[in-house]
Scaffold this motif. Sequence first.
Motif, PDB file in Angstrom:
ATOM      1  N   ALA A  56      -0.075 -10.420  -1.585  1.00 60.98           N
ATOM      2  CA  ALA A  56       0.669  -9.315  -0.968  1.00 60.98           C
ATOM      3  C   ALA A  56      -0.122  -8.013  -1.052  1.00 60.98           C
ATOM      4  CB  ALA A  56       2.029  -9.162  -1.643  1.00 60.98           C
ATOM      5  N   ILE A  57      -0.780  -7.786  -2.182  1.00 56.63           N
ATOM      6  CA  ILE A  57      -1.610  -6.588  -2.321  1.00 56.63           C
ATOM      7  C   ILE A  57      -2.756  -6.630  -1.316  1.00 56.63           C
ATOM      8  CG2 ILE A  57      -3.189  -5.378  -3.876  1.00 56.63           C
ATOM      9  CD1 ILE A  57      -1.342  -6.268  -6.188  1.00 56.63           C
ATOM     10  N   ALA A  58      -3.316  -7.809  -1.110  1.00 56.46           N
ATOM     11  CA  ALA A  58      -4.405  -7.945  -0.131  1.00 56.46           C
ATOM     12  C   ALA A  58      -3.937  -7.584   1.271  1.00 56.46           C
ATOM     13  CB  ALA A  58      -4.943  -9.376  -0.154  1.00 56.46           C
ATOM     14  N   LEU A  59      -2.723  -8.006   1.645  1.00 57.96           N
ATOM     15  CA  LEU A  59      -2.211  -7.660   2.973  1.00 57.96           C
ATOM     16  C   LEU A  59      -1.921  -6.165   3.071  1.00 57.96           C
ATOM     17  CD1 LEU A  59      -1.436  -8.634   5.760  1.00 57.96           C
ATOM     18  CD2 LEU A  59       0.847  -9.182   4.898  1.00 57.96           C
ATOM     19  N   LEU A  60      -1.416  -5.559   1.996  1.00 59.82           N
ATOM     20  CA  LEU A  60      -1.190  -4.121   1.999  1.00 59.82           C
ATOM     21  C   LEU A  60      -2.505  -3.361   2.156  1.00 59.82           C
ATOM     22  CD1 LEU A  60       1.507  -3.785  -0.819  1.00 59.82           C
ATOM     23  CD2 LEU A  60       1.837  -3.331   1.622  1.00 59.82           C
ATOM     24  N   ILE A  61      -3.556  -3.853   1.527  1.00 59.63           N
ATOM     25  CA  ILE A  61      -4.880  -3.222   1.685  1.00 59.63           C
ATOM     26  C   ILE A  61      -5.337  -3.317   3.134  1.00 59.63           C
ATOM     27  CG2 ILE A  61      -7.323  -3.472   1.097  1.00 59.63           C
ATOM     28  CD1 ILE A  61      -6.419  -4.250  -1.744  1.00 59.63           C
ATOM     29  N   ALA A  62      -5.131  -4.486   3.751  1.00 56.71           N
ATOM     30  CA  ALA A  62      -5.521  -4.650   5.156  1.00 56.71           C
ATOM     31  C   ALA A  62      -4.746  -3.693   6.048  1.00 56.71           C
ATOM     32  CB  ALA A  62      -5.292  -6.096   5.589  1.00 56.71           C
ATOM     33  N   LEU A  63      -3.452  -3.497   5.767  1.00 54.90           N
ATOM     34  CA  LEU A  63      -2.649  -2.553   6.552  1.00 54.90           C
ATOM     35  C   LEU A  63      -3.122  -1.122   6.312  1.00 54.90           C
ATOM     36  CD1 LEU A  63       0.888  -4.134   5.934  1.00 54.90           C
ATOM     37  CD2 LEU A  63      -0.228  -3.924   8.166  1.00 54.90           C
ATOM     38  N   GLY A  64      -3.346  -0.772   5.054  1.00 51.83           N
ATOM     39  CA  GLY A  64      -3.728   0.593   4.725  1.00 51.83           C
ATOM     40  C   GLY A  64      -5.088   0.989   5.252  1.00 51.83           C
ATOM     41  N   THR A  65      -5.985   0.022   5.411  1.00 50.36           N
ATOM     42  CA  THR A  65      -7.337   0.323   5.909  1.00 50.36           C
ATOM     43  C   THR A  65      -7.473   0.050   7.401  1.00 50.36           C
ATOM     44  OG1 THR A  65      -8.049  -1.919   5.283  1.00 50.36           O
ATOM     45  CG2 THR A  65      -8.382  -0.152   3.665  1.00 50.36           C
ATOM     46  N   HIS A  66      -6.361  -0.227   8.075  1.00 49.12           N
ATOM     47  CA  HIS A  66      -6.362  -0.518   9.520  1.00 49.12           C
ATOM     48  C   HIS A  66      -7.373  -1.618   9.855  1.00 49.12           C
ATOM     49  CE1 HIS A  66      -3.795   2.915  10.039  1.00 49.12           C
ATOM     50  NE2 HIS A  66      -4.699   3.748   9.557  1.00 49.12           N
ATOM     51  N   ASN A  67      -7.306  -2.700   9.102  1.00 49.44           N
ATOM     52  CA  ASN A  67      -8.228  -3.820   9.310  1.00 49.44           C
ATOM     53  C   ASN A  67      -7.675  -4.703  10.428  1.00 49.44           C
ATOM     54  OD1 ASN A  67      -9.981  -5.978   9.165  1.00 49.44           O
ATOM     55  ND2 ASN A  67     -10.032  -6.002   6.920  1.00 49.44           N
ATOM     56  N   PHE A  68      -7.984  -4.352  11.667  1.00 46.30           N
ATOM     57  CA  PHE A  68      -7.428  -5.044  12.822  1.00 46.30           C
ATOM     58  C   PHE A  68      -8.094  -6.393  13.088  1.00 46.30           C
ATOM     59  CE2 PHE A  68      -6.655  -0.464  13.826  1.00 46.30           C
ATOM     60  CZ  PHE A  68      -5.281  -0.510  13.623  1.00 46.30           C
ATOM     61  N   ALA A  69      -8.971  -6.802  12.180  1.00 45.71           N
ATOM     62  CA  ALA A  69      -9.492  -8.166  12.278  1.00 45.71           C
ATOM     63  C   ALA A  69      -8.402  -9.186  11.987  1.00 45.71           C
ATOM     64  CB  ALA A  69     -10.662  -8.352  11.310  1.00 45.71           C
ATOM     65  N   TYR A  70      -7.341  -8.740  11.301  1.00 45.85           N
ATOM     66  CA  TYR A  70      -6.216  -9.633  11.014  1.00 45.85           C
ATOM     67  C   TYR A  70      -5.160  -9.488  12.107  1.00 45.85           C
ATOM     68  CZ  TYR A  70      -8.300 -10.265   6.432  1.00 45.85           C
ATOM     69  OH  TYR A  70      -9.161 -10.578   5.418  1.00 45.85           O
ATOM     70  N   GLU A  71      -4.722 -10.609  12.630  1.00 44.51           N
ATOM     71  CA  GLU A  71      -3.736 -10.604  13.720  1.00 44.51           C
ATOM     72  C   GLU A  71      -2.455  -9.897  13.309  1.00 44.51           C
ATOM     73  OE1 GLU A  71      -1.409 -13.776  16.663  1.00 44.51           O
ATOM     74  OE2 GLU A  71      -2.818 -14.491  15.145  1.00 44.51           O
ATOM     75  N   TYR A  72      -2.030 -10.091  12.059  1.00 39.65           N
ATOM     76  CA  TYR A  72      -0.789  -9.458  11.603  1.00 39.65           C
ATOM     77  C   TYR A  72      -0.917  -7.942  11.614  1.00 39.65           C
ATOM     78  CZ  TYR A  72       3.425  -8.573   8.928  1.00 39.65           C
ATOM     79  OH  TYR A  72       4.675  -8.123   8.550  1.00 39.65           O
ATOM     80  N   VAL A  73      -2.029  -7.415  11.143  1.00 40.29           N
ATOM     81  CA  VAL A  73      -2.244  -5.965  11.113  1.00 40.29           C
ATOM     82  C   VAL A  73      -2.242  -5.413  12.534  1.00 40.29           C
ATOM     83  CG1 VAL A  73      -3.817  -4.128  10.418  1.00 40.29           C
ATOM     84  CG2 VAL A  73      -3.513  -6.127   8.944  1.00 40.29           C
ATOM     85  N   THR A  74      -2.878  -6.128  13.457  1.00 42.18           N
ATOM     86  CA  THR A  74      -2.908  -5.693  14.851  1.00 42.18           C
ATOM     87  C   THR A  74      -1.512  -5.700  15.469  1.00 42.18           C
ATOM     88  OG1 THR A  74      -5.150  -6.536  15.128  1.00 42.18           O
ATOM     89  CG2 THR A  74      -3.864  -6.196  17.125  1.00 42.18           C
ATOM     90  N   SER A  75      -0.702  -6.687  15.126  1.00 39.80           N
ATOM     91  CA  SER A  75       0.614  -6.852  15.754  1.00 39.80           C
ATOM     92  C   SER A  75       1.644  -5.849  15.250  1.00 39.80           C
ATOM     93  CB  SER A  75       1.125  -8.275  15.514  1.00 39.80           C
ATOM     94  OG  SER A  75       0.270  -9.236  16.092  1.00 39.80           O
ATOM     95  N   TYR A  76       1.521  -5.384  13.996  1.00 40.02           N
ATOM     96  CA  TYR A  76       2.613  -4.604  13.411  1.00 40.02           C
ATOM     97  C   TYR A  76       2.187  -3.251  12.843  1.00 40.02           C
ATOM     98  CZ  TYR A  76       4.877  -9.072  13.963  1.00 40.02           C
ATOM     99  OH  TYR A  76       5.369 -10.235  14.494  1.00 40.02           O
ATOM    100  N   SER A  77       0.985  -2.795  13.158  1.00 44.35           N
ATOM    101  CA  SER A  77       0.598  -1.459  12.726  1.00 44.35           C
ATOM    102  C   SER A  77      -0.331  -0.851  13.764  1.00 44.35           C
ATOM    103  CB  SER A  77      -0.095  -1.505  11.349  1.00 44.35           C
ATOM    104  OG  SER A  77      -1.382  -2.066  11.457  1.00 44.35           O
ATOM    105  N   SER A  78      -0.615   0.415  13.591  1.00 46.23           N
ATOM    106  CA  SER A  78      -1.528   1.134  14.482  1.00 46.23           C
ATOM    107  C   SER A  78      -2.089   2.324  13.721  1.00 46.23           C
ATOM    108  CB  SER A  78      -0.807   1.607  15.747  1.00 46.23           C
ATOM    109  OG  SER A  78       0.205   2.539  15.426  1.00 46.23           O
ATOM    110  N   ARG A  79      -3.112   2.949  14.280  1.00 49.19           N
ATOM    111  CA  ARG A  79      -3.712   4.108  13.617  1.00 49.19           C
ATOM    112  C   ARG A  79      -2.761   5.295  13.578  1.00 49.19           C
ATOM    113  NH1 ARG A  79      -8.895   2.953  12.550  1.00 49.19           N
ATOM    114  NH2 ARG A  79      -9.928   1.340  13.812  1.00 49.19           N
ATOM    115  N   SER A  80      -1.842   5.379  14.536  1.00 48.63           N
ATOM    116  CA  SER A  80      -0.905   6.501  14.559  1.00 48.63           C
ATOM    117  C   SER A  80       0.262   6.303  13.597  1.00 48.63           C
ATOM    118  CB  SER A  80      -0.361   6.694  15.981  1.00 48.63           C
ATOM    119  OG  SER A  80       0.373   5.554  16.398  1.00 48.63           O
TER     120      SER A  80
END
Length: 663
Positions: A56-80
């Motif tokens: 879970a911490i790893a996924l939070l890091i991916a969200l916090g760093t805008h790591n859009f290499a992950y499909e989940y980060v791309t689908s549910y977050s953005s730079r804004s």
Amino acid sequence: MSSLAALGRPLLIGGLGFAFCATLLSAFGAVTKRPGGAHLGARALYAAAAMVAGAAIALLIALGTHNFAYEYVTSYSSRSLSGPYLYGALWGGMEGSLLLWTVMLTGFSAIAIRGARRRDSLLAARATSVLGGIAVFFLILLVWPADPFTTLADVPSDGRGLNPLLQSPGMLIHPPLLYAGFVGFSVPFAFAMAALWSGHLTDEWFRSTRRWTLFAWSALSVGIVLGGAWAYTELGWGGYWAWDPVENASFMPWLTATAFLHSVVIQEKRRMFKLWNVTLILMTYGLAVFGTFLTRSGILSSVHTFTEGPIGRWFLPFLAAMLIGGLVMIALRLGPLRSENRFDSLMSRESMFLINNFLFVAAALTVLWGTIYPIVAELVTGTRLSVGPPFFNSVFVPLGLALIGLTGIGPLISWRRMSRGAFWRVVRVPLAAGVLTSVGLAAAGVRSAGALLAFSLCMFTAVAVISEFGRAARIGDKAATGAARFARTVGRNRRRYGGYVVHLGVVLIVIGFAGSAFRSERQVLLDPGASMAIGDYTLTYAELERTSTPEKERIALHLEVERKGDSRGVLVPQRNFHRAQRQWQSEVAIDSTPIEDLYVVVTSFDRDGTAAVRAFINPLTWWIWVGASVMVGGMAFIFTAERRAPVEVTVAAPAARPVPIRT
């Protein structure tokens, strides 16, 4: 930081392996009665919890760093996406919400088992095996069909962002609380199954999990109320409860869990209702899993559902195995589940608890049938039907009112038996208060029979419960002051009096619900400078304001509000256009008082500035949120109770011939 995010999937695979080991080793230790196996099983469960938390911490890091290499980060977050909403995206999608669920499951399991092993190591070993098996199922989902760490071949420069409806403070708290409630019930469920497995159906299984049950019920209660508040302030339809399938999915286990919390008191005090209690906790956890299936299968339409992905069908075999296994174990233990005592009289607190159980189960089954009926109808006839609020209100409301009345009667009636004369003496004041309330409201012009009955039952129950607090100041050491006697009695019976506070909160919530019988609505097209009237209010279109941020465009309507000629200030409903999702969303404006809410939403704007305004007057809604706050206070007071069972001051009842009623 990206390398840390890459550890997410390996950690989930490791967690799955440790959960599987925990299941097998604990079962081996329980069957062979070897403490070494049980000890290793518990350690494996702790390791699984640590690894899932790391994922879970790893996924939070991916969200916090805008790591859009992950499909989940791309689908549910953005730079804004900013601040807490960026990390709230953890539960904004199906895969992330399942990860949060599993973090709670393994974490709660580890904490519960660590505490239980000190009291009964064999019971804890069996419970570890059950909890480990549940964790294996959810980790299989995360490793294969719902992997939150799936990567993209073509990495986009920005994501699609979080659903605008989820960008609300309530949604930062509401889903985690619901998950905590759902997952929390896995602990008492596991210990109940462990007790059935062993055949030693003493009180230890529910004593070991009492605080977990209260925690799960409290989290689910607050989560449901916050969900209603979110619907009220974000969806713009003027209400807080629509009998939506996913609303029902959280409400059904709440009903059976509430029955369980009351019913288990009888087992503790009178060694009765053992069969009821294991059945109720099985129903509660089964309904929690069923609700998860509803939100992830896509078979029912709801604004809350996660329809992406194929995992919905995975839940049915798991649910079937859990229910069939639980029912088989109950059938094999019918002998030890028999009550050690029988009813002394039909007029007793035990009888009231039995009626309470039947009403709560009937209410849960009613909601269940109304929820699944469209599916059943489509399977039988091939036609998709819908079941709306009229059905639920017509069937559930009478059951709910009966439960409110029972809430008032329960504290007044004695254990074991009570004479009719004694019952009349304690019930006449609350009954008179209820009747006078009904007569007074009818004289004031209230014509709704349902509302009159609801208000009178609420008054009856409130007076009955308050009288119990008055009684606490009269019993005990006569040499002490009333305040000292009250403090001593309440302090020694915190669970009992905390429960009464919760009941008062429920009464206030029902008063708020009853106010919906007098709801009014008006919708108009309003030109600049024009006014509209609804009830005693006049709303005047004063100004149109346009602002813009990198995330959204905002159009706000300033409405000057007067009530009977007196200014009530300015309400500012608005429409927001979220750039990442290319989606419009309305933000409501509410002027709230204890008497009524003025609720205003703008549904659209024309090019010339004309606004489509929808206004509601919602009487007594304020009391719902106050009642919820009172409930939270009561829950907090219960949690301050000592670990040992409190001494409850009761009036001794005379012995009586048992009445042979099977429980």
